[in-house]
Design a protein around this motif. Sequence first.
Motif, mmCIF file in Angstrom:
data_model
loop_
_atom_site.group_PDB
_atom_site.id
_atom_site.type_symbol
_atom_site.label_atom_id
_atom_site.label_comp_id
_atom_site.label_asym_id
_atom_site.label_seq_id
_atom_site.Cartn_x
_atom_site.Cartn_y
_atom_site.Cartn_z
ATOM 1 N N ILE A 156 0.818 -1.214 0.000
ATOM 2 C CA ILE A 156 0.000 0.000 0.000
ATOM 3 C C ILE A 156 0.850 1.261 0.000
ATOM 4 O O ILE A 156 0.315 2.377 0.049
ATOM 5 C CB ILE A 156 -0.978 0.012 1.201
ATOM 6 C CG1 ILE A 156 -0.205 0.047 2.531
ATOM 7 C CG2 ILE A 156 -1.907 -1.182 1.142
ATOM 8 C CD1 ILE A 156 -1.120 0.216 3.736
ATOM 9 N N GLY A 157 2.177 1.100 -0.047
ATOM 10 C CA GLY A 157 3.061 2.245 -0.229
ATOM 11 C C GLY A 157 3.421 3.001 1.028
ATOM 12 O O GLY A 157 3.715 4.205 0.960
ATOM 13 N N ILE A 158 3.419 2.338 2.192
ATOM 14 C CA ILE A 158 3.776 3.042 3.430
ATOM 15 C C ILE A 158 4.931 2.351 4.159
ATOM 16 O O ILE A 158 5.118 2.564 5.362
ATOM 17 C CB ILE A 158 2.556 3.174 4.376
ATOM 18 C CG1 ILE A 158 2.015 1.789 4.770
ATOM 19 C CG2 ILE A 158 1.473 4.014 3.734
ATOM 20 C CD1 ILE A 158 0.956 1.854 5.869
ATOM 21 N N LEU A 159 5.709 1.543 3.442
ATOM 22 C CA LEU A 159 6.876 0.926 4.064
ATOM 23 C C LEU A 159 7.820 2.034 4.537
ATOM 24 O O LEU A 159 8.112 2.962 3.787
ATOM 25 C CB LEU A 159 7.599 0.031 3.049
ATOM 26 C CG LEU A 159 8.791 -0.776 3.586
ATOM 27 C CD1 LEU A 159 8.293 -1.914 4.468
ATOM 28 C CD2 LEU A 159 9.625 -1.335 2.437
ATOM 29 N N PRO A 160 8.296 1.978 5.783
ATOM 30 C CA PRO A 160 9.177 3.034 6.301
ATOM 31 C C PRO A 160 10.385 3.267 5.401
ATOM 32 O O PRO A 160 10.989 2.318 4.893
ATOM 33 C CB PRO A 160 9.601 2.483 7.667
ATOM 34 C CG PRO A 160 8.485 1.570 8.072
ATOM 35 C CD PRO A 160 8.016 0.935 6.792
ATOM 36 N N LEU A 161 10.715 4.536 5.211
ATOM 37 C CA LEU A 161 11.846 4.876 4.345
ATOM 38 C C LEU A 161 13.146 4.252 4.821
ATOM 39 O O LEU A 161 14.046 3.987 4.032
ATOM 40 C CB LEU A 161 11.990 6.400 4.256
ATOM 41 C CG LEU A 161 11.035 7.121 3.303
ATOM 42 C CD1 LEU A 161 11.205 8.624 3.428
ATOM 43 C CD2 LEU A 161 11.265 6.679 1.867
ATOM 44 N N SER A 162 13.262 4.003 6.122
ATOM 45 C CA SER A 162 14.476 3.386 6.658
ATOM 46 C C SER A 162 14.679 1.982 6.101
ATOM 47 O O SER A 162 15.803 1.485 6.044
ATOM 48 C CB SER A 162 14.416 3.326 8.190
ATOM 49 O OG SER A 162 13.294 2.567 8.618
ATOM 50 N N LEU A 163 13.594 1.330 5.660
ATOM 51 C CA LEU A 163 13.689 -0.010 5.085
ATOM 52 C C LEU A 163 13.798 0.030 3.561
ATOM 53 O O LEU A 163 13.997 -1.003 2.929
ATOM 54 C CB LEU A 163 12.481 -0.859 5.507
ATOM 55 C CG LEU A 163 12.341 -1.096 7.006
ATOM 56 C CD1 LEU A 163 11.126 -1.959 7.307
ATOM 57 C CD2 LEU A 163 13.596 -1.763 7.562
ATOM 58 N N VAL A 164 13.628 1.213 2.998
ATOM 59 C CA VAL A 164 13.820 1.387 1.558
ATOM 60 C C VAL A 164 15.296 1.673 1.267
ATOM 61 O O VAL A 164 15.838 1.276 0.240
ATOM 62 C CB VAL A 164 12.927 2.534 1.026
ATOM 63 C CG1 VAL A 164 13.245 2.848 -0.432
ATOM 64 C CG2 VAL A 164 11.456 2.160 1.184
ATOM 65 N N GLU A 165 15.950 2.345 2.212
ATOM 66 C CA GLU A 165 17.362 2.681 2.057
ATOM 67 C C GLU A 165 18.201 1.406 1.896
ATOM 68 O O GLU A 165 18.075 0.473 2.677
ATOM 69 C CB GLU A 165 17.843 3.469 3.284
ATOM 70 C CG GLU A 165 19.315 3.848 3.230
ATOM 71 C CD GLU A 165 19.803 4.471 4.525
ATOM 72 O OE1 GLU A 165 21.002 4.759 4.614
ATOM 73 O OE2 GLU A 165 18.975 4.654 5.442
ATOM 74 N N ASP A 166 19.040 1.396 0.881
ATOM 75 C CA ASP A 166 19.926 0.262 0.604
ATOM 76 C C ASP A 166 19.167 -1.042 0.356
ATOM 77 O O ASP A 166 19.688 -2.128 0.584
ATOM 78 C CB ASP A 166 20.937 0.053 1.738
ATOM 79 C CG ASP A 166 21.953 1.174 1.799
ATOM 80 O OD1 ASP A 166 22.201 1.803 0.758
ATOM 81 O OD2 ASP A 166 22.497 1.428 2.880
ATOM 82 N N ASN A 167 17.925 -0.941 -0.109
ATOM 83 C CA ASN A 167 17.121 -2.121 -0.412
ATOM 84 C C ASN A 167 17.116 -2.320 -1.926
ATOM 85 O O ASN A 167 16.535 -1.528 -2.656
ATOM 86 C CB ASN A 167 15.690 -1.914 0.107
ATOM 87 C CG ASN A 167 14.847 -3.176 0.044
ATOM 88 O OD1 ASN A 167 15.046 -4.018 -0.826
ATOM 89 N ND2 ASN A 167 13.902 -3.294 0.955
ATOM 90 N N LEU A 168 17.773 -3.391 -2.395
ATOM 91 C CA LEU A 168 17.920 -3.557 -3.832
ATOM 92 C C LEU A 168 16.586 -3.747 -4.547
ATOM 93 O O LEU A 168 16.479 -3.503 -5.755
ATOM 94 C CB LEU A 168 18.860 -4.716 -4.147
ATOM 95 C CG LEU A 168 18.345 -6.153 -4.197
ATOM 96 C CD1 LEU A 168 19.380 -7.045 -4.872
ATOM 97 C CD2 LEU A 168 18.048 -6.688 -2.823
ATOM 98 N N TYR A 169 15.539 -4.148 -3.810
ATOM 99 C CA TYR A 169 14.224 -4.307 -4.433
ATOM 100 C C TYR A 169 13.555 -2.955 -4.686
ATOM 101 O O TYR A 169 12.540 -2.888 -5.365
ATOM 102 C CB TYR A 169 13.334 -5.193 -3.568
ATOM 103 C CG TYR A 169 13.827 -6.614 -3.487
ATOM 104 C CD1 TYR A 169 13.810 -7.435 -4.614
ATOM 105 C CD2 TYR A 169 14.346 -7.132 -2.303
ATOM 106 C CE1 TYR A 169 14.286 -8.732 -4.562
ATOM 107 C CE2 TYR A 169 14.820 -8.431 -2.240
ATOM 108 C CZ TYR A 169 14.783 -9.228 -3.374
ATOM 109 O OH TYR A 169 15.261 -10.509 -3.313
#
Length: 285
Positions: free
Chosen positions: A174-187
Amino acid sequence: MRKKYAKRVNMTGMQQISIDLKPQRCVSDVYINQKMDLTNLAKYVEKKKKENPDITLFHAFLIAIGKVYYNRPYLNRFVANRHMYEHKDVVISFVAKIAFEDEAEEMMILVKIDKNDNINTVSKKVLDKVKSIRDKKKDKVEKNGANAAIDILGKLPNIIRIPIVGLLKWTDKIGILPLSLVEDNLYYSSIIVSNLGSIGCGAIFHNITNFGNASALATMGVMKDEEVLIDGKKQIRKMCEFGVNLDERIGDGFYFLKSIQLLQYIFDNPELLEGDANEKIEIKK
């Protein structure tokens, strides 16, 4: 949160119905097996090594992909929750081992290709990121973002870890994954790449996933001397096999074909790698 790294774009009726029929990315990927001529590119890299010994064929491959993405923007799109989005940046991701040992950990690395980047700046970006993890002892590597989260989550017992992972997958959807888990996430990148040729392996097809927003995954195999027929004459050329998985919902076969042709054109004319990443390229016939 999704608005911070992507913008929603309009779709054709065909694209919307295609998404409705195949709402999952993992069942919408198409496979492209392409053998490409790297003769000119290999010569170019060898010449560049006289200026900078650290430049590699992989660095050239990364900036070439970046230039293709700037010229073919549909490739930089993804589908999420039955809507189409376009990345605001061109980001290429890959995995690097902390040390050249069997038991060494792997780290996810993301490289943003800025509009004014070229082979020299991209090479430095890659070298700096890889060097930062390999210069430290394996037990003292500083991990952030998704790399750190994986270490924590992976050590939790099933009864705790599985529900948490399920919750994270839902927030991603739904597009609300915390940005801290987007950082350095190859997906969370434009494309995931893997240089299998560096370990003597051929190109493979690797599935794309529903998690994240990477709509493509490309592997390059070993570069080999092969005899090919050009204008009726046999020549020895340096050929390399590429395996690409693409979400077919972001474009059509014609668009993908033209993108592959552009990549080969850049390989044939490697001096283009000296220009800005967003430089408009017209294929000269």
